[in-house]
Enzyme design. Structure first.
Site, PDB file in Angstrom:
ATOM      1  N   GLY A  34      19.047  50.233  74.545  1.00 55.57           N
ATOM      2  CA  GLY A  34      18.110  50.009  73.430  1.00 55.57           C
ATOM      3  C   GLY A  34      17.584  51.322  72.891  1.00 55.57           C
ATOM      4  N   GLU A  65       8.801  42.628  65.188  1.00 54.90           N
ATOM      5  CA  GLU A  65       8.416  41.215  65.377  1.00 54.90           C
ATOM      6  C   GLU A  65       7.947  41.083  66.817  1.00 54.90           C
ATOM      7  OE1 GLU A  65       8.371  38.815  63.143  1.00 54.90           O
ATOM      8  OE2 GLU A  65       9.689  39.482  61.529  1.00 54.90           O
ATOM      9  N   LEU A  66       6.650  41.199  67.039  1.00 55.27           N
ATOM     10  CA  LEU A  66       6.134  41.346  68.413  1.00 55.27           C
ATOM     11  C   LEU A  66       5.342  40.109  68.848  1.00 55.27           C
ATOM     12  CD1 LEU A  66       5.068  45.089  67.939  1.00 55.27           C
ATOM     13  CD2 LEU A  66       7.318  44.137  68.507  1.00 55.27           C
ATOM     14  N   VAL A 101       6.752  47.151  74.290  1.00 53.86           N
ATOM     15  CA  VAL A 101       7.980  47.865  73.928  1.00 53.86           C
ATOM     16  C   VAL A 101       7.996  48.162  72.426  1.00 53.86           C
ATOM     17  CG1 VAL A 101      10.502  47.789  73.940  1.00 53.86           C
ATOM     18  CG2 VAL A 101       9.230  46.836  75.876  1.00 53.86           C
ATOM     19  N   SER A 152       8.220  42.446  72.979  1.00 51.14           N
ATOM     20  CA  SER A 152       6.807  42.521  73.363  1.00 51.14           C
ATOM     21  C   SER A 152       6.067  43.614  72.585  1.00 51.14           C
ATOM     22  CB  SER A 152       6.711  42.818  74.861  1.00 51.14           C
ATOM     23  OG  SER A 152       7.354  44.049  75.126  1.00 51.14           O
ATOM     24  N   GLU A 212      -1.347  38.084  75.310  1.00 52.65           N
ATOM     25  CA  GLU A 212      -0.299  37.064  75.259  1.00 52.65           C
ATOM     26  C   GLU A 212       0.282  36.872  76.659  1.00 52.65           C
ATOM     27  OE1 GLU A 212       3.676  38.194  74.071  1.00 52.65           O
ATOM     28  OE2 GLU A 212       3.850  36.469  72.753  1.00 52.65           O
TER      29      GLU A 212
HETATM   30  P1  NAD Z   1      10.858  42.879  75.678  1.00 48.19           P
HETATM   31  O1  NAD Z   1       9.951  43.691  74.838  1.00 48.19           O
HETATM   32  O2  NAD Z   1      10.755  42.998  77.141  1.00 48.19           O
HETATM   33  O3  NAD Z   1      12.389  43.191  75.292  1.00 48.19           O
HETATM   34  C1  NAD Z   1      12.868  43.101  73.972  1.00 48.19           C
HETATM   35  C2  NAD Z   1      14.103  43.976  73.819  1.00 48.19           C
HETATM   36  O4  NAD Z   1      13.756  45.343  73.938  1.00 48.19           O
HETATM   37  C3  NAD Z   1      15.168  43.726  74.875  1.00 48.19           C
HETATM   38  O5  NAD Z   1      16.419  43.718  74.250  1.00 48.19           O
HETATM   39  C4  NAD Z   1      14.996  44.928  75.798  1.00 48.19           C
HETATM   40  O6  NAD Z   1      16.158  45.230  76.535  1.00 48.19           O
HETATM   41  C5  NAD Z   1      14.658  46.011  74.808  1.00 48.19           C
HETATM   42  N1  NAD Z   1      13.966  47.205  75.323  1.00 48.19           N
HETATM   43  C6  NAD Z   1      13.186  47.316  76.424  1.00 48.19           C
HETATM   44  N2  NAD Z   1      12.677  48.572  76.498  1.00 48.19           N
HETATM   45  C7  NAD Z   1      13.135  49.252  75.426  1.00 48.19           C
HETATM   46  C8  NAD Z   1      12.939  50.581  74.940  1.00 48.19           C
HETATM   47  N3  NAD Z   1      12.160  51.454  75.565  1.00 48.19           N
HETATM   48  N4  NAD Z   1      13.554  50.932  73.794  1.00 48.19           N
HETATM   49  C9  NAD Z   1      14.310  50.049  73.122  1.00 48.19           C
HETATM   50  N5  NAD Z   1      14.540  48.780  73.537  1.00 48.19           N
HETATM   51  C10 NAD Z   1      13.955  48.380  74.677  1.00 48.19           C
HETATM   52  O7  NAD Z   1      10.639  41.349  75.217  1.00 48.19           O
HETATM   53  P2  NAD Z   1      11.144  39.999  75.901  1.00 48.19           P
HETATM   54  O8  NAD Z   1      10.432  39.786  77.181  1.00 48.19           O
HETATM   55  O9  NAD Z   1      12.634  39.933  75.892  1.00 48.19           O
HETATM   56  O10 NAD Z   1      10.649  38.917  74.826  1.00 48.19           O
HETATM   57  C11 NAD Z   1       9.388  38.327  74.821  1.00 48.19           C
HETATM   58  C12 NAD Z   1       8.481  38.963  73.794  1.00 48.19           C
HETATM   59  O11 NAD Z   1       9.089  38.918  72.499  1.00 48.19           O
HETATM   60  C13 NAD Z   1       7.166  38.215  73.637  1.00 48.19           C
HETATM   61  O12 NAD Z   1       6.124  39.134  73.512  1.00 48.19           O
HETATM   62  C14 NAD Z   1       7.342  37.441  72.340  1.00 48.19           C
HETATM   63  O13 NAD Z   1       6.149  37.102  71.693  1.00 48.19           O
HETATM   64  C15 NAD Z   1       8.163  38.412  71.547  1.00 48.19           C
HETATM   65  N6  NAD Z   1       8.865  37.733  70.459  1.00 48.19           N
HETATM   66  C16 NAD Z   1       8.387  37.916  69.188  1.00 48.19           C
HETATM   67  C17 NAD Z   1       8.976  37.251  68.132  1.00 48.19           C
HETATM   68  C18 NAD Z   1       8.460  37.415  66.741  1.00 48.19           C
HETATM   69  O14 NAD Z   1       9.171  37.049  65.806  1.00 48.19           O
HETATM   70  N7  NAD Z   1       7.259  37.936  66.535  1.00 48.19           N
HETATM   71  C19 NAD Z   1      10.089  36.415  68.359  1.00 48.19           C
HETATM   72  C20 NAD Z   1      10.550  36.269  69.665  1.00 48.19           C
HETATM   73  C21 NAD Z   1       9.926  36.931  70.707  1.00 48.19           C
END
Ligand code: NAD
Length: 534
Positions: free
Chosen positions: A246, A284-285, A266, A263, A421
């Site tokens: 990523g 989109e967090l 991140v 999240s 959250e």
């Molecule tokens: P996450 O933030 O843990 O991971 C998301 C993505 O980021 C993954 O592909 C991960 O491998 C990647 N990642 C992790 N560290 C990184 C870095 N340092 N640099 C670049 N990429 C990196 O999220 P998750 O646990 O997979 O998903 C849940 C979260 O997503 C919740 O907070 C939820 O609300 C949010 N979400 C938001 C929306 C929206 O539209 N607002 C939609 C779906 C999910």
């Protein structure tokens, strides 16, 4: 039958294969995924992968569904280069021709809707109808993209200079990096891919490391369409992997737009990294969404809507209802009816027809749930229902937790229990007397994704959707917080990241806007009447 052991291979003596449950192997076989094979998790016209192996683990049973080879650091760079080469070709295709390719992708996805929906359910853990719905969302946004491919119009602006015209032209932007979360392993990519392809861009997708199979299945479907049309597969590249993969995509100067879903933690890092190289970013967090119930609300609609919002997808939607604000006059009745629904929830295999509550996605998520409930208990919250992991037969192998309703002592939205959250089915409830107070609570948290007001009074509606109303990106009336259509731009404000995807004007972010002043006169006047004659 669910079992995990090594068997003699059916493919010949001397080999061994893991034995998967029939439930899992039936679904995987629809995508030619064999339990003994190590899948290649990288696609840029050819399939490969020589990085670390990640495992896809079924949240319902704990069985390992498959092993996937991720992208090595060198492969990420190679795939980025291939994606750019593909973009350079793709951008010259006329937009309606790009739309025709998207139409074919739509058809190919629709043909696999049920199988792909089942794979989402198997790997992510959401119930089957939601898994299929997620694929339908991809199909819908492809339709939208096909339409857009004939409507991505610019403008002609009146020039103050005679014999001049000013055009605002949308051109393709470049390479779009799509980083997605585990909870929508198909649809979020669809939102980005459809708009990006229609706009003339190539995409490189870095999916969640816990849902690699969905990404491989989707990319296989799309790549077949691209290849059949003689279009470079790297127009829709895939790099499976974790944080490092990523980061490499996010930091690459060759990625004009990073569309990140995940999240807040991140997203903050990603946003800063992209900004530091002056790239474009869509964030989109996390969401922390509230429903407000007024005394005149139709409870026969509002109670099931809150139930779906809080319990659906086991509370793992960004739009899940996490806060419930009840007007004092209806609080007891509402809670009584809601508790009855919670008590009747069918929990179990998300692939089974009657199940409403599947597992959390990972065992780590169960720990987060447990800690959150402990925190509520430590603050003397009244746990109205739930609060434990399910221990009963058939559920121990999976990540099953009881949907929980809590009435915290504090109603201060700045307290951690209200302002954070928790990605699990925990619904915090508070009681209010005036709508203004509920709106203030709604707006007082860092996040601003979805919100919902239940009322029949038009005056309340006006307050809610107006300047002093909800500050979320999604402001619903008599509709729950969860479950949006593709036609409107989707996204949230404040720490949800301000991003907008899918419908509305979201496509305008996926193009490079060119302001072109064209002089077709015999003079070259300066704007604002400036004179620079010697
Ligand atoms: P996450 O933030 O843990 O991971 C998301 C993505 O980021 C993954 O592909 C991960 O491998 C990647 N990642 C992790 N560290 C990184 C870095 N340092 N640099 C670049 N990429 C990196 O999220 P998750 O646990 O997979 O998903 C849940 C979260 O997503 C919740 O907070 C939820 O609300 C949010 N979400 C938001 C929306 C929206 O539209 N607002 C939609 C779906 C999910």
């Amino acid at each position: 039958m669910l079992r995990r052991r090594v068997l003699n291979s059916a493919f010949g003596a001397g080999h061994s294969v893991r034995s998967l449950s029939t439930r899992a192997s039936n679904i995987l076989s629809k995508f030619s995924i064999r339990p003994d094979a190590e899948l290649k998790g990288v696609y840029d016209g050819t399939w490969r992968g020589s990085g670390e192996v990640i495992q896809s683990v079924c949240p319902t049973t704990g069985e390992v569904l498959a092993n996937v080879r991720t992208a090595s650091p060198a492969e990420v760079q190679e795939t980025l280069a291939k994606t750019r080469e593909a973009y350079v070709k793709w951008r010259n295709e006329p937009a309606p021709r790009r739309g025709e390719i998207l139409r074919q992708i739509r058809e190919a996805l629709a043909a696999k809707r049920e199988d792909l929906g089942a794979l989402v359910s198997l790997e992510m853990g959401k119930i089957l109808t939601e898994g299929v719905g997620e694929v339908q969302e991809f199909v819908d946004i492809c339709d939208y993209g096909v339409g857009l491919s004939r409507m991505m119009n610019g403008r002609v602006v009146a020039s103050e200079r005679p014999g001049h015209s000013i055009l605002e032209m949308p051109n393709p932007l470049g390479v779009v990096g799509v980083l997605s979360a585990f909870n929508f392993p198909v649809a979020v990519y669809g939102w980005n891919l459809a708009l990006s392809l229609a706009a003339g861009n190539a995409t490189i997708w870095k999916p969640s490391p816990t849902t690699p199979l969905c990404s491989i299945a989707v990319t296989r479907i799309i790549s077949q369409v691209l290849e059949a049309n003689g279009i470079p597969g790297a127009v829709a590249s895939l790099v499976n992997g974790g944080k490092e993969v990523g980061e490499a995509v996010v930091e690459s100067p060759g990625v004009e737009l990073v569309s990140f879903t995940g999240s807040e933690r991140v997203g903050r890092i990603v946003g800063q990294n992209v900004a530091s190289r002056f790239g474009k970013v869509i964030l989109e967090l996390g969401g922390n969404n509230a429903s407000i119930i007024m005394p005149d609300a139709d409870l026969s609609l509002a109670v099931p809507a809150v139930f779906f919002g809080a319990v659906g997808t086991a509370g793992q939607r960004c739009t899940s209802t996490r806060r419930l604000y009840l007007h004092r006059q209806v609080a007891d009745e509402f809670l009584g009816r809601l508790k009855t629904l919670y008590g009747s929830v069918a929990v179990g295999d998300p692939l089974a027809k009657d199940t409403l509550l599947g597992p959390l996605h990972t065992s780590t998520a169960c720990d987060v749930y447990t800690q959150a409930v402990e925190k509520l208990r430590s603050l003397n919250a009244d746990i109205i229902t739930g609060g434990e992991r399910y221990q009963r037969d058939g559920l121990q192998g999976g990540n099953f937790v009881q949907p929980t309703i809590a009435l915290p002592k504090s109603v201060n939205p700045k307290d951690g229990i209200w302002s954070t959250e928790i990605f699990a089915p925990i619904l915090n409830v508070a009681i209010f007397d005036e709508l203004e107070e509920a709106i203030e609570w709604n707006n007082a948290v860092p996040q601003g994704l979805s919100s919902s007001l239940w009322t029949r009074d038009i005056r309340n509606v006006g307050r809610w959707i107006g300047p002093a109303g909800s500050d979320a990106g999604i402001v619903n009336v008599n509709v729950g917080t969860s479950g949006a259509e593709i036609g409107a731009a989707f996204g949230g404000n404040k720490s949800t990241g301000w991003g907008r995807e899918s419908g509305g004007d979201a496509w305008k972010q996926y193009v490079r806007w060119s302001a072109c002043t064209v002089n077709f006169s015999d003079a070259a006047p300066l704007a604002q009447g400036v004179s620079f004659a010697s």
